[in-house]
Design a protein around this motif. Sequence first.
Motif, PDB file in Angstrom:
ATOM      1  N   ARG B 153       6.265  -1.608   0.117  1.00 43.22           N
ATOM      2  CA  ARG B 153       6.772  -2.830   0.811  1.00 43.22           C
ATOM      3  C   ARG B 153       7.448  -2.344   1.905  1.00 43.22           C
ATOM      4  O   ARG B 153       7.212  -3.317   2.976  1.00 43.22           O
ATOM      5  N   THR B 155       6.373  -0.222   4.306  1.00 43.73           N
ATOM      6  CA  THR B 155       5.495   0.311   5.467  1.00 43.73           C
ATOM      7  C   THR B 155       5.569  -1.911   5.490  1.00 43.73           C
ATOM      8  O   THR B 155       5.407  -1.513   7.273  1.00 43.73           O
ATOM      9  N   ALA B 156       4.495  -2.116   5.001  1.00 44.23           N
ATOM     10  CA  ALA B 156       4.584  -3.438   5.568  1.00 44.23           C
ATOM     11  C   ALA B 156       5.418  -4.364   6.383  1.00 44.23           C
ATOM     12  O   ALA B 156       5.321  -4.989   7.224  1.00 44.23           O
ATOM     13  N   SER B 160       5.654  -5.434  10.515  1.00 44.40           N
ATOM     14  CA  SER B 160       5.703  -6.719  10.285  1.00 44.40           C
ATOM     15  C   SER B 160       6.463  -7.471  11.302  1.00 44.40           C
ATOM     16  O   SER B 160       6.489  -7.616  12.326  1.00 44.40           O
ATOM     17  N   MET B 320       5.630 -11.722   4.190  1.00 48.16           N
ATOM     18  CA  MET B 320       4.746 -11.813   5.524  1.00 48.16           C
ATOM     19  C   MET B 320       4.055 -13.005   5.597  1.00 48.16           C
ATOM     20  O   MET B 320       4.003 -13.014   7.782  1.00 48.16           O
TER      21      MET B 320
END
Lengths: 209, 352
Positions: B153, B155-156, B160, B320
């Motif tokens: 998580r 990383t994402a 973003s 996201m």
Amino acid sequence: MGLIGTFAKGLAVTFRQMFRPRVTTSYPQEKRVKPQRFHGRHVLNRHADGMEKCIGCELCAGVCPARCIYVRGADNPPEAPVSPGERYGFIYEINMLRCIFCGLCVEACPTEAITMTHLFEMSTTDRAAAIYTRDELLVNEDGSANHAQPEGPLIDLNELSISDGWMRATAPSGRAAYEGIPGWTPSAGVGLRPPEQGQAEPPEPEEDA
Amino acid sequence: MTDWIDVLIVAIKVVAAFVIMLVATLMLIWAERKILADMQNRVGPDRAGPGGILQGLADGIKLFFKEPITPARVEKGIYLLAPILALIPALLMFLVVPIGRPFSIGDREITLQVMDLNVGLLFVLAVSSMAVYAVVLAGWSSGSKYPLLGGVRATAQAISYEAALGLSLVPVVIYEGTLSVAELVEGQSGQFFGIFPAWNIILLPSFAFFLMAAVAETNRAPFDLVEAENELVGGFHTEYSGLRFALFFLAEYINIFTMSALAATIFLGGWNGPTWDGALPASVTWIFPILWFGLKTFAIVFIFFWVRATLPRFRYDQLMELGWKRLIPGTLIWMIFVAIALAFDEFGAPWA
Ligand code: SF4
Ligand code: SF4
């Protein structure tokens, strides 16, 4: 805009809370007022003359839903009777780890021997210490009671002499004619406990509403 | 002769910055718990010291004396490295923040900033994105599923929001025409129309975007999916205990402090503010810039805590969506708008 509006509304709510009074207290220094019928630790009372009220009938043990009371009755020694009746409870134990503080034992007792108090600080580091015996349960002749924990900042032993309200509830069976008339016997140390406030009069405002 | 004095000054500044960050962390832990308690109508920590002010210290000492457990299935080297990796970027970022007005001793000018890089903002962005490595490596090396999920998580989230963080600063850079943090602060001295302080907060959308991205960067609620204690146990630091856990904790609070200090410096004028230079003796006035800086930093820190007390954690898809569909397009549009507006200002309309 809608998103930002809701966001601002949420922030306003939390900000407003900062100026509201606190609902928690700094516990051991500042204790909240307990309701009159608070169910705390039990005590075994004595009559005003120092005799034990418990007659060893085991009704409390029978009614206890948690099966945590162990009573053994014994005949009173004729030369030095412990209780006014024929028998007395010579073993009396309550396992406080199993007790659910329902108060049914208090209701069942025919002699108002067992009552509950306002003390609830009973934590121990040892399971055996959670089984209260006559040493702790039975009040002394002056009405004071022993407690398993040493006196510390948490524990206010005076709470042990406040009996729970059920004992002093007026109007048994809800009959207004009995209101304000004590239907119980005096206890050592405190004498005749005054009746709880009746239902006919307007109830007192709640302390911590 | 001059050389070693310069070295000494830098050394003193580094130590001072380190001390400031540690003390700030201790205070922030206490402040956060008190503010959250206030917002939830609770009393909050009140045992350690007057009003519980030593709570942070007590927590620190407790963690210090706890056993650092190394679980059997960890990747030893990386596992031990991760907390240190978390702390280093946190410490580095603060180095470019000026906390007060430069002053001079003799003929030597001393800035209250460890170093004034001419690419200060780029340095901040570069270092802040390093912090995610610690989280990812900690999650991966723990050899356990929840930390791994937290690391993924992270990383994402970093990918973003890192972009949004950088893009939100571009309008400021275009507007001020500099990347050096010290020059940014100078650019914000003075007033508009003689009354309003000339702070970059007039680029309000930038400020809002920066704050949102900063909260996400520091993995704070409502963007704390990385630790998400009710889904992931403790997220990336589940397998850490004792001093190693304390390092992660320290890094998180230093990050909050540094991000707030940066926001205060970039958007709220840094140490600019009335100093009453004429009216008061110089021995008193030097303190005001530092006070202003502290006050503004705390105001931003307060926003961090306030938001935490208010908003529930985002769901993963919401995170996201906010990042990719709102923040990044938003910052891009705003950046282009500011660029065009400034170009009009500079060169006039193309058809004129
Ligand atoms: S309070 Fe209820 S559970 Fe506890 S001893 Fe009495 S009857 Fe048993
Ligand atoms: S406490 Fe009451 S109910 Fe229980 S054994 Fe004694 S007299 Fe009977």
